[in-house]
Design a protein around this motif. Structure first.
Motif, PDB file in Angstrom:
ATOM      1  N   LEU A  87     -26.311  -4.713  29.967  1.00 58.57           N
ATOM      2  CA  LEU A  87     -27.673  -4.196  30.058  1.00 58.57           C
ATOM      3  C   LEU A  87     -28.294  -4.042  28.681  1.00 58.57           C
ATOM      4  O   LEU A  87     -29.429  -4.486  28.435  1.00 58.57           O
ATOM      5  N   THR A  90     -28.785  -7.803  27.018  1.00 60.06           N
ATOM      6  CA  THR A  90     -29.820  -8.689  27.549  1.00 60.06           C
ATOM      7  C   THR A  90     -31.197  -8.033  27.581  1.00 60.06           C
ATOM      8  O   THR A  90     -32.213  -8.727  27.450  1.00 60.06           O
ATOM      9  N   SER A  91     -31.253  -6.708  27.737  1.00 60.02           N
ATOM     10  CA  SER A  91     -32.570  -6.054  27.757  1.00 60.02           C
ATOM     11  C   SER A  91     -33.228  -6.049  26.386  1.00 60.02           C
ATOM     12  O   SER A  91     -34.430  -5.790  26.280  1.00 60.02           O
ATOM     13  N   THR A  93     -33.235  -8.765  24.460  1.00 64.56           N
ATOM     14  CA  THR A  93     -33.533 -10.151  24.101  1.00 64.56           C
ATOM     15  C   THR A  93     -34.918 -10.265  23.466  1.00 64.56           C
ATOM     16  O   THR A  93     -35.125 -11.031  22.521  1.00 64.56           O
ATOM     17  N   LEU A 168     -32.786 -10.446  33.530  1.00 64.18           N
ATOM     18  CA  LEU A 168     -33.178  -9.296  32.720  1.00 64.18           C
ATOM     19  C   LEU A 168     -33.637  -9.741  31.339  1.00 64.18           C
ATOM     20  O   LEU A 168     -34.605  -9.201  30.781  1.00 64.18           O
ATOM     21  N   GLY A 169     -32.952 -10.743  30.780  1.00 61.85           N
ATOM     22  CA  GLY A 169     -33.366 -11.257  29.475  1.00 61.85           C
ATOM     23  C   GLY A 169     -34.740 -11.893  29.525  1.00 61.85           C
ATOM     24  O   GLY A 169     -35.536 -11.747  28.592  1.00 61.85           O
ATOM     25  N   SER A 172     -37.277  -9.161  29.564  1.00 55.46           N
ATOM     26  CA  SER A 172     -37.393  -8.611  28.215  1.00 55.46           C
ATOM     27  C   SER A 172     -38.229  -9.538  27.336  1.00 55.46           C
ATOM     28  O   SER A 172     -39.049  -9.088  26.529  1.00 55.46           O
ATOM     29  N   GLN A 190     -38.880  -0.374  27.502  1.00 55.60           N
ATOM     30  CA  GLN A 190     -37.459  -0.714  27.676  1.00 55.60           C
ATOM     31  C   GLN A 190     -36.603   0.526  27.862  1.00 55.60           C
ATOM     32  O   GLN A 190     -35.769   0.595  28.778  1.00 55.60           O
ATOM     33  N   LEU A 194     -34.746   1.603  31.338  1.00 54.55           N
ATOM     34  CA  LEU A 194     -33.312   1.313  31.292  1.00 54.55           C
ATOM     35  C   LEU A 194     -32.463   2.496  31.739  1.00 54.55           C
ATOM     36  O   LEU A 194     -31.561   2.344  32.586  1.00 54.55           O
ATOM     37  N   THR A 252     -32.859 -11.246  40.838  1.00 51.90           N
ATOM     38  CA  THR A 252     -33.327 -10.796  39.524  1.00 51.90           C
ATOM     39  C   THR A 252     -33.553 -11.971  38.593  1.00 51.90           C
ATOM     40  O   THR A 252     -34.549 -12.020  37.859  1.00 51.90           O
ATOM     41  N   GLY A 256     -37.165 -12.875  37.226  1.00 46.10           N
ATOM     42  CA  GLY A 256     -37.293 -12.809  35.776  1.00 46.10           C
ATOM     43  C   GLY A 256     -37.779 -14.117  35.173  1.00 46.10           C
ATOM     44  O   GLY A 256     -38.671 -14.126  34.309  1.00 46.10           O
TER      45      GLY A 256
END
Length: 269
Positions: A87, A90-91, A93, A168-169, A172, A190, A194, A252, A256
């Motif tokens: 998490l 990748t969050s 990125t 998720l990336g 982001s 974020q 998160l 997701t 995304g």
């Protein structure tokens, strides 16, 4: 950025082979930095080990064994730590993208014929690749302390995490584009999203021990299904939780990528 609109239109619907090849280029470009500075990867192992060594014993004493469904505290907690690593990686990125936006290197990338999807997938996989190494090393380190290691199941869990990480990336990435020149918006959104998602997924504490409204809210959190899948796989089983986790990760990723590609298209008009 209007100068890139022609290039974007020419590659609006690339084939699967093109996307895979472009993703390989982007992934390798992003991996060069950590490969040149491997100390950062080694240092990143310290945080999950601290969580396992210090928080794990407190968790068992505070909650009690029945909350872990018959598993040991370590067997239950370690998959949550691996998900947490994914998490945070990748969050963030989009944070690297913000630096490229400031230096102008992002515009040069957009001028290339790379597919837009590969820009996000390659960056997300760059965060996932060290996770595979970290997850395996952490699992091996925990074996002497009672963790039962199921290699194929753990690898399957890491693959599901990779699928989730792509989505998720990409989100982001889209957030960084929307908040460019206003970095505080990126970090504010974020961090605001998160931590509630983490808590409501039961990563740190069993969600079953919480009040009814938290248990209900967790059902609408895709991360809940991912965490349950990882725990099932790390325990050496494959069942309903694994299937639901794979579905949540795939949805997701699809959402995304759709949002991310749309954000890029708007950004280059």
């Amino acid at each position: 950025m209007a100068t890139h609109s022609t290039a974007a239109g020419a590659r609006e619907r690339p084939g699967l082979g093109t996307v895979l090849q472009d993703t390989r280029y982007v992934f390798w470009r992003e991996m060069l930095l950590p490969l040149r500075d491997p100390f950062s990867l080694v240092f990143s192992l310290l945080q999950p080990l601290v969580f396992l060594g210090l928080f794990g014993p407190l968790l068992g004493a505070a909650v009690g064994a029945p909350a872990f469904g018959g598993q040991s505290t370590l067997q239950w907690f370690l998959p949550g730590v691996v998900v947490m690593i994914a998490l945070f990686g990748t969050s963030m990125t989009g944070s690297n993208l913000q630096y490229e936006l400031m230096t102008g290197s992002y515009e040069r990338i957009l001028a290339t014929p790379l597919s837009r999807s590969s820009l996000m997938i390659g960056r997300a996989l760059k965060e996932w690749a060290p996770l595979v190494v970290q997850g395996l090393l952490i699992a091996l380190v925990c074996i002497p302390f009672g963790f039962v290691f199921y290699p194929l199941h753990v690898l399957a869990g890491l693959v599901i995490l990779g699928i989730f990480g792509i989505g998720l990336g990409a989100l982001s990435y889209a957030l960084a584009l929307v908040s460019q020149n206003k970095e505080w918006i990126f970090w504010g959104v974020q961090q605001t999203l998160l931590f509630p998602l983490m808590i409501l997924s039961g990563i740190m504490l069993p969600i079953e021990a919480g009040p009814g409204w938290m248990r209900t809210a967790s059902l609408f959190n895709p991360l809940t299904y991912l965490v349950n899948a990882e725990r099932e796989l790390f325990a050496g089983s494959v069942g309903t939780h694994t299937l639901l986790g794979l579905v949540a990760a795939s949805v997701t990723a699809a959402v995304g990528l759709a949002v991310g590609v749309k954000a890029i298209s708007r950004n280059i008009r």
